[in-house]
Design a protein around this motif. Structure first.
Motif, PDB file in Angstrom:
ATOM      1  N   HIS A  27      59.600 116.830 -59.507  1.00  0.00           N
ATOM      2  CA  HIS A  27      60.456 116.486 -60.324  1.00  0.00           C
ATOM      3  C   HIS A  27      61.781 118.191 -58.951  1.00  0.00           C
ATOM      4  O   HIS A  27      62.643 118.185 -58.693  1.00  0.00           O
ATOM      5  CB  HIS A  27      61.299 117.614 -61.548  1.00  0.00           C
ATOM      6  N   GLY A  54      62.227 114.778 -71.505  1.00  0.00           N
ATOM      7  CA  GLY A  54      61.351 115.305 -70.779  1.00  0.00           C
ATOM      8  C   GLY A  54      61.822 116.269 -70.463  1.00  0.00           C
ATOM      9  O   GLY A  54      62.776 117.146 -69.586  1.00  0.00           O
ATOM     10  N   CYS A  56      61.504 115.725 -67.328  1.00  0.00           N
ATOM     11  CA  CYS A  56      63.327 115.148 -66.237  1.00  0.00           C
ATOM     12  C   CYS A  56      64.484 115.805 -66.968  1.00  0.00           C
ATOM     13  O   CYS A  56      65.745 116.787 -66.000  1.00  0.00           O
ATOM     14  CB  CYS A  56      63.704 113.831 -66.501  1.00  0.00           C
ATOM     15  N   HIS A  72      67.215 110.853 -76.526  1.00  0.00           N
ATOM     16  CA  HIS A  72      65.884 109.877 -75.515  1.00  0.00           C
ATOM     17  C   HIS A  72      66.139 108.763 -75.569  1.00  0.00           C
ATOM     18  O   HIS A  72      66.679 108.033 -76.232  1.00  0.00           O
ATOM     19  CB  HIS A  72      64.927 110.213 -76.657  1.00  0.00           C
ATOM     20  N   GLY A  96      62.551 110.141 -66.846  1.00  0.00           N
ATOM     21  CA  GLY A  96      60.872 109.508 -67.061  1.00  0.00           C
ATOM     22  C   GLY A  96      60.910 107.982 -67.127  1.00  0.00           C
ATOM     23  O   GLY A  96      61.651 107.449 -68.110  1.00  0.00           O
ATOM     24  N   ASP A  97      59.226 108.116 -67.015  1.00  0.00           N
ATOM     25  CA  ASP A  97      59.061 106.961 -67.848  1.00  0.00           C
ATOM     26  C   ASP A  97      58.856 107.017 -69.264  1.00  0.00           C
ATOM     27  O   ASP A  97      58.813 105.421 -69.228  1.00  0.00           O
ATOM     28  CB  ASP A  97      57.964 106.842 -67.095  1.00  0.00           C
ATOM     29  N   GLY A  98      58.303 107.670 -69.561  1.00  0.00           N
ATOM     30  CA  GLY A  98      58.715 107.838 -71.563  1.00  0.00           C
ATOM     31  C   GLY A  98      60.101 107.081 -72.128  1.00  0.00           C
ATOM     32  O   GLY A  98      60.360 106.192 -72.361  1.00  0.00           O
ATOM     33  N   ASP A  99      60.804 108.156 -71.255  1.00  0.00           N
ATOM     34  CA  ASP A  99      62.486 107.669 -71.602  1.00  0.00           C
ATOM     35  C   ASP A  99      63.400 106.914 -71.248  1.00  0.00           C
ATOM     36  O   ASP A  99      63.505 105.523 -71.560  1.00  0.00           O
ATOM     37  CB  ASP A  99      62.793 109.082 -70.904  1.00  0.00           C
ATOM     38  N   ILE A 103      61.104 104.756 -74.704  1.00  0.00           N
ATOM     39  CA  ILE A 103      62.111 104.472 -75.984  1.00  0.00           C
ATOM     40  C   ILE A 103      63.586 104.036 -75.197  1.00  0.00           C
ATOM     41  O   ILE A 103      64.285 103.198 -76.165  1.00  0.00           O
ATOM     42  CB  ILE A 103      61.994 105.725 -76.480  1.00  0.00           C
ATOM     43  N   ASN A 125      55.986 109.380 -63.026  1.00  0.00           N
ATOM     44  CA  ASN A 125      54.273 109.577 -63.307  1.00  0.00           C
ATOM     45  C   ASN A 125      53.500 109.592 -64.066  1.00  0.00           C
ATOM     46  O   ASN A 125      52.708 110.135 -64.373  1.00  0.00           O
ATOM     47  CB  ASN A 125      54.910 111.425 -62.897  1.00  0.00           C
ATOM     48  N   ILE A 127      53.215 109.288 -67.431  1.00  0.00           N
ATOM     49  CA  ILE A 127      52.913 109.967 -68.760  1.00  0.00           C
ATOM     50  C   ILE A 127      53.554 110.827 -68.590  1.00  0.00           C
ATOM     51  O   ILE A 127      54.987 111.279 -68.297  1.00  0.00           O
ATOM     52  CB  ILE A 127      51.651 110.966 -68.420  1.00  0.00           C
ATOM     53  N   TYR A 128      53.574 111.294 -70.512  1.00  0.00           N
ATOM     54  CA  TYR A 128      54.652 111.801 -71.365  1.00  0.00           C
ATOM     55  C   TYR A 128      54.199 112.869 -70.520  1.00  0.00           C
ATOM     56  O   TYR A 128      53.285 113.929 -70.757  1.00  0.00           O
ATOM     57  CB  TYR A 128      54.862 111.672 -72.816  1.00  0.00           C
ATOM     58  N   MET A 130      57.035 116.528 -70.366  1.00  0.00           N
ATOM     59  CA  MET A 130      57.293 117.580 -71.346  1.00  0.00           C
ATOM     60  C   MET A 130      56.090 117.755 -72.993  1.00  0.00           C
ATOM     61  O   MET A 130      56.229 118.687 -73.473  1.00  0.00           O
ATOM     62  CB  MET A 130      58.699 117.331 -71.788  1.00  0.00           C
TER      63      MET A 130
HETATM   64  C1  LIG Z   1      64.197 109.992 -80.658  1.00  0.00           C
HETATM   65  C2  LIG Z   1      63.075 110.866 -80.053  1.00  0.00           C
HETATM   66  N1  LIG Z   1      61.586 110.983 -79.928  1.00  0.00           N
HETATM   67  C3  LIG Z   1      60.886 111.277 -79.464  1.00  0.00           C
HETATM   68  C4  LIG Z   1      61.576 112.941 -78.594  1.00  0.00           C
HETATM   69  C5  LIG Z   1      59.911 113.605 -78.458  1.00  0.00           C
HETATM   70  N2  LIG Z   1      59.992 113.527 -76.528  1.00  0.00           N
HETATM   71  C6  LIG Z   1      60.550 114.426 -75.861  1.00  0.00           C
HETATM   72  S1  LIG Z   1      60.239 114.448 -74.424  1.00  0.00           S
HETATM   73  C7  LIG Z   1      59.010 113.388 -74.094  1.00  0.00           C
HETATM   74  C8  LIG Z   1      58.307 112.105 -73.449  1.00  0.00           C
HETATM   75  C9  LIG Z   1      59.108 112.378 -72.235  1.00  0.00           C
HETATM   76  O1  LIG Z   1      58.509 112.029 -71.423  1.00  0.00           O
HETATM   77  P1  LIG Z   1      58.784 111.328 -69.421  1.00  0.00           P
HETATM   78  O2  LIG Z   1      60.155 110.410 -70.098  1.00  0.00           O
HETATM   79  O3  LIG Z   1      57.390 110.888 -69.033  1.00  0.00           O
HETATM   80  O4  LIG Z   1      59.550 112.525 -69.085  1.00  0.00           O
HETATM   81  P2  LIG Z   1      58.510 113.634 -68.351  1.00  0.00           P
HETATM   82  O5  LIG Z   1      58.701 114.909 -69.222  1.00  0.00           O
HETATM   83  O6  LIG Z   1      57.247 113.404 -67.598  1.00  0.00           O
HETATM   84  O7  LIG Z   1      60.158 114.384 -66.828  1.00  0.00           O
HETATM   85  C10 LIG Z   1      59.303 113.028 -75.932  1.00  0.00           C
HETATM   86  C11 LIG Z   1      58.558 111.668 -76.506  1.00  0.00           C
HETATM   87  C12 LIG Z   1      62.400 112.921 -78.786  1.00  0.00           C
HETATM   88  N3  LIG Z   1      62.426 113.854 -78.112  1.00  0.00           N
HETATM   89  N4  LIG Z   1      63.243 112.728 -79.161  1.00  0.00           N
END
Ligand SMILES: Cc1ncc(C[n+]2csc(CCOP(=O)(O)OP(=O)(O)O)c2C)c(N)n1
Ligand code: SF4
Length: 248
Positions: A27, A54, A56, A72, A96-99, A103, A125, A127-128, A130
């Motif tokens: 990052h 996250g 990010c 998010h 990030g990839d979760g973001d 979702i 990366n 994976i989630y 944070m």
């Molecule tokens: C609506 C909502 N659901 C769940 C979360 C919890 N949450 C915070 S960060 C995150 C995942 C982040 O992962 P990623 O997008 O891959 O980013 P990274 O941390 O790897 O940079 C989640 C599920 C939240 N903040 N808001």
């Protein structure tokens, strides 16, 4: 003897800040590259970053330009509003990839499909980060996650998602590329891709996405060097680097 400046910290990062990302996390590298590009293009004061949630989103503590943390997954929706109401600004999402791909997949696809004139910097990366290593859409088959302790399997969890290739099915996106920061040469390539995407945006050419395959040593359970090896041996075969679309 006069002093010759050979390196200086980008003005885009607040002068008194020390990065708090884990050792080996990319990052910080990407953030520095974005800053250097904005400085070289004289756009620091004109730039607005919409951050995902996250690790990010931790960028907000360091950057010295306008930024807003989106709910998010909603960074592309927020960026749409900001860019449409401030068309002269350089607007980019940092997600990030979760973001972006879990979702936020609907917002990402919809903004790309509309050809919104902003840029997405997508940190893949696998994976989630944070929240402690839950499975992301990009998690590799066999890769362990807290929500897939035996490793991802296709039958139960589906296959790793290729975001650039998905968006390449749409008509509107202008520039889609996948890159990494695993070697000095790739760091320089990544910088050039970010610059190209920002140039296209300032020329009004529409949506661009720069996917950067990175490591998360902490949640991969590896030290920095082993994480780099994992990235090269496992992530890059699944996520080949290169330009997926460039409409020029
Ligand atoms: C609506 C909502 N659901 C769940 C979360 C919890 N949450 C915070 S960060 C995150 C995942 C982040 O992962 P990623 O997008 O891959 O980013 P990274 O941390 O790897 O940079 C989640 C599920 C939240 N903040 N808001
Ligand atoms: S948890 Fe992963 S993504 Fe977050 S700062 Fe640490 S290495 Fe980077």
């Amino acid at each position: 003897m006069s002093e010759q400046l050979i390196y200086k910290r980008t003005d885009y990062i607040q002068a008194d800040k020390v990065a708090g990302f884990c050792p080996g996390c990319m990052h910080g590298t990407v953030m520095k590259l974005i800053g250097e590009v904005l400085e070289e293009m004289n756009l620091v004061d004109k730039s607005v970053c919409t951050l995902g949630i996250g690790c990010c989103g931790l960028q907000m503590d360091y950057m010295a330009c306008d930024n807003i943390t989106s709910p998010h997954g909603r960074a592309c929706a927020v960026a749409t509003g900001i860019k449409r109401s401030n068309p002269e600004s350089l607007v980019y999402t940092y997600q990030g990839d979760g973001d972006l791909a879990s979702i936020g997949l609907a917002e990402t696809m919809s903004a790309a499909n509309r050809g919104e004139n902003f840029t997405t910097i997508f940190i893949n990366n696998g994976i989630y980060g944070m929240t402690g290593g839950q499975m992301a859409p990009t998690t590799l088959i066999g890769m362990k996650a807290t929500t897939a302790p035996a490793g991802r399997n296709a039958e139960e969890h589906g296959y790793p998602m290729h975001v650039c290739e998905l968006l390449d099915k749409l008509t509107a996106p202008h520039f889609l590329v996948r890159t990494s920061c695993n070697t000095p040469a790739n760091v320089m390539k990544t910088k050039n891709y970010i610059k190209k995407a920002f140039q296209y945006q300032m020329e009004g050419k529409g949506y661009s996405l720069v996917e950067i395959v990175t490591s998360c040593p902490t949640n991969w359970g590896l030290d920095s060097l082993k994480a780099l090896e994992y990235l090269e041996e496992k992530m890059l075969p699944e996520y080949p680097l290169g330009v997926v679309r460039d409409l020029g």
